[in-house]
Design an enzyme around this catalytic site. Structure first.
Site, mmCIF file in Angstrom:
data_model
loop_
_atom_site.group_PDB
_atom_site.id
_atom_site.type_symbol
_atom_site.label_atom_id
_atom_site.label_comp_id
_atom_site.label_asym_id
_atom_site.label_seq_id
_atom_site.Cartn_x
_atom_site.Cartn_y
_atom_site.Cartn_z
ATOM 1 N N GLU A 91 -8.993 0.457 1.357
ATOM 2 C CA GLU A 91 -8.144 0.422 2.555
ATOM 3 C C GLU A 91 -8.606 1.499 3.522
ATOM 4 O OE1 GLU A 91 -3.875 0.816 2.082
ATOM 5 O OE2 GLU A 91 -3.883 -0.486 0.327
ATOM 6 N N GLU A 124 5.488 -2.937 7.116
ATOM 7 C CA GLU A 124 5.020 -1.595 6.771
ATOM 8 C C GLU A 124 6.162 -0.801 6.107
ATOM 9 O OE1 GLU A 124 2.262 -0.206 6.324
ATOM 10 O OE2 GLU A 124 2.759 1.925 6.398
#
Ligand code: IFM
Length: 405
Positions: A320, A365
């Site tokens: 990531e 998120e």
């Protein structure tokens, strides 16, 4: 012109809870409702729309995609496993392979089944066994189709947010609990590492490649002092390297999955544990560009972290790296600068094998809801229409030739 190695893994990452939608058996689902946070709801409806999302990933020249499996779908009640949901993930993986995209599968990405949380979640000494049993069910079926496994995503972020800062369920604030949870996740990884290898042997399959996705921030201080040096050392140990050292003592890792976003800027003003272990310098005397959540953008920190990982003598995959922003030019600038630093690390001898941008899609998120936009692809949360961003197209050129112009 910057050229990356041949056979580099290029692509992006997602996690089930953040994109699928309606994960009603996961612990975050009731927690969002109880706390009045923004609800994940239908998320990106990726559970149904994965085919069209993978078409876009294919068009963007991604050769690898990291996804996660939602434990609560597979085992909605303790000991009751769903063949139907497992079949869904088989279909998802087939959909990737049909597009020549290599799947990289994460078995735990922050969320737990509700029943597991009710038993005490990762604090319970049974957690390791319960997690392994779920992994055995999944891996036995998926082994034939998956080469890359990530057991657990960001164990240090999970334990700190859920057990120290109290921002995620179960909202504890206890160093002891956090340590226990992190130890249990470390043991779970070590156990599942052997389990996956055993399953591949029994099925006469080539050895898989197994790691964790580990979040590492680059730790700096804003001025040199004894306290700051000590804080950098402590934070590096506690958040960044203990867990890797521990797992590697058990030889239970084939690659390091690195999740890199930002730096920590230390300025310890007193002798409290809190100022040594968390807290960032509040002054704005090293102003940097920030993402929409206020995190410093610090590409050179990625080089520093990668160089530190060299001592482990293992391949590294960036599992990531990404930015939430409403300014897509900033996203490309972020990508460009970070890729440049990845390349510098390779030149300096770090064995980096791949780069996966977070994330393919805008998504949920966590406690920050849907505002932060991390995606290469914009998601309209009313119509679920996808729009490919310009930055995604520029990244697609890099994915195509392995060359950063
Ligand atoms: O969205 C998260 C992801 O779930 C784990 N790594 C960091 C990302 C951005 O905060």
């Amino acid at each position: 012109m910057i050229e990356f190695p041949k056979h580099f893994l290029w692509g992006s990452a997602t996690s089930a809870y953040q994109v699928e939608g309606n994960n009603t058996n996961s612990d975050w689902w009731p927690w969002e409702k109880q706390t009045g946070k923004e609800n994940s709801g239908a998320a990106c409806r990726h559970y149904e729309l994965y085919g069209q999302d993978f078409d876009l990933a294919k068009d963007l020249n991604h050769n690898t995609h990291r996804l996660s499996i939602e434990w609560a779908r597979i085992e909605p009640l303790e000991g009751e496993f769903s063949d139907k949901e497992l079949k869904h993930y088989v279909d998802v993986i087939f959909a990737l392979k049909a597009r020549n995209i290599e799947p990289m599968v994460t078995l735990h990405h922050f969320t737990n089944p509700i029943w597991f949380s009710q038993l005490g979640g990762w604090e319970n000494s049974r957690a390791v066994g319960l997690f392994s049993r779920y992994c055995e069910f999944v891996v036995s079926v998926l082994a034939k189709h998956v080469h890359y496994w990530i057991t657990i995503n960001e164990p240090t972020i999970y334990s700190s947010h859920a057990y120290i800062f109290g921002t995620w369920p179960p909202q504890a604030k206890s160093l002891l609990k956090a340590k226990n949870v992190q130890d249990n996740q470390t043991w779970a990884h070590i156990k599942v590492y052997s389990l996956i290898n055993k399953i591949y042997k029994e099925q006469n399959l080539p050895k898989p490649v197994i790691g964790i996705a580990h979040h590492i921030s680059a730790v700096y201080s804003c001025k040199d002092s004894l306290r700051n040096r000590l804080a950098i050392f402590l934070r590096d140990q506690v958040y960044n390297y203990w867990i890797l050292d521990n797992i590697l003592r058990h030889k239970a890792m084939d690659f390091i999955g690195l999740n890199y976003y930002s730096r920590m800027l230390v300025d310890v003003k007193n002798w409290s544990l809190g100022s040594f272990l968390w807290g960032n310098c509040p002054d704005n005397h090293q102003p940097l560009k920030k993402n929409s959540l206020g995190w410093d953008i610090y590409p050179q920190g990625l080089l520093r972290v990668l160089l530190k990982l060299k001592k482990y003598n293992l391949p590294v995959i960036i599992t990531e790296n990404g930015i939430c922003t409403n300014d897509d030019n900033q996203r490309w600038e972020f990508l460009y600068d970070h890729l440049k630093n990845v390349h510098l690390a390779i030149e300096q001898g770090v064995d980096v094998r791949g780069y996966l941008y977070w994330s393919l899609l805008d998504n949920f998120e966590w406690h920050n809801g849907y505002d932060p936009r991390f995606g290469l692809i914009d998601v309209n949360y009313t119509t679920f229409h996808r729009t490919v961003r310009e930055s995604a197209r520029k990244f697609a050129q890099v994915c195509k030739n392995g060359v950063l112009e």
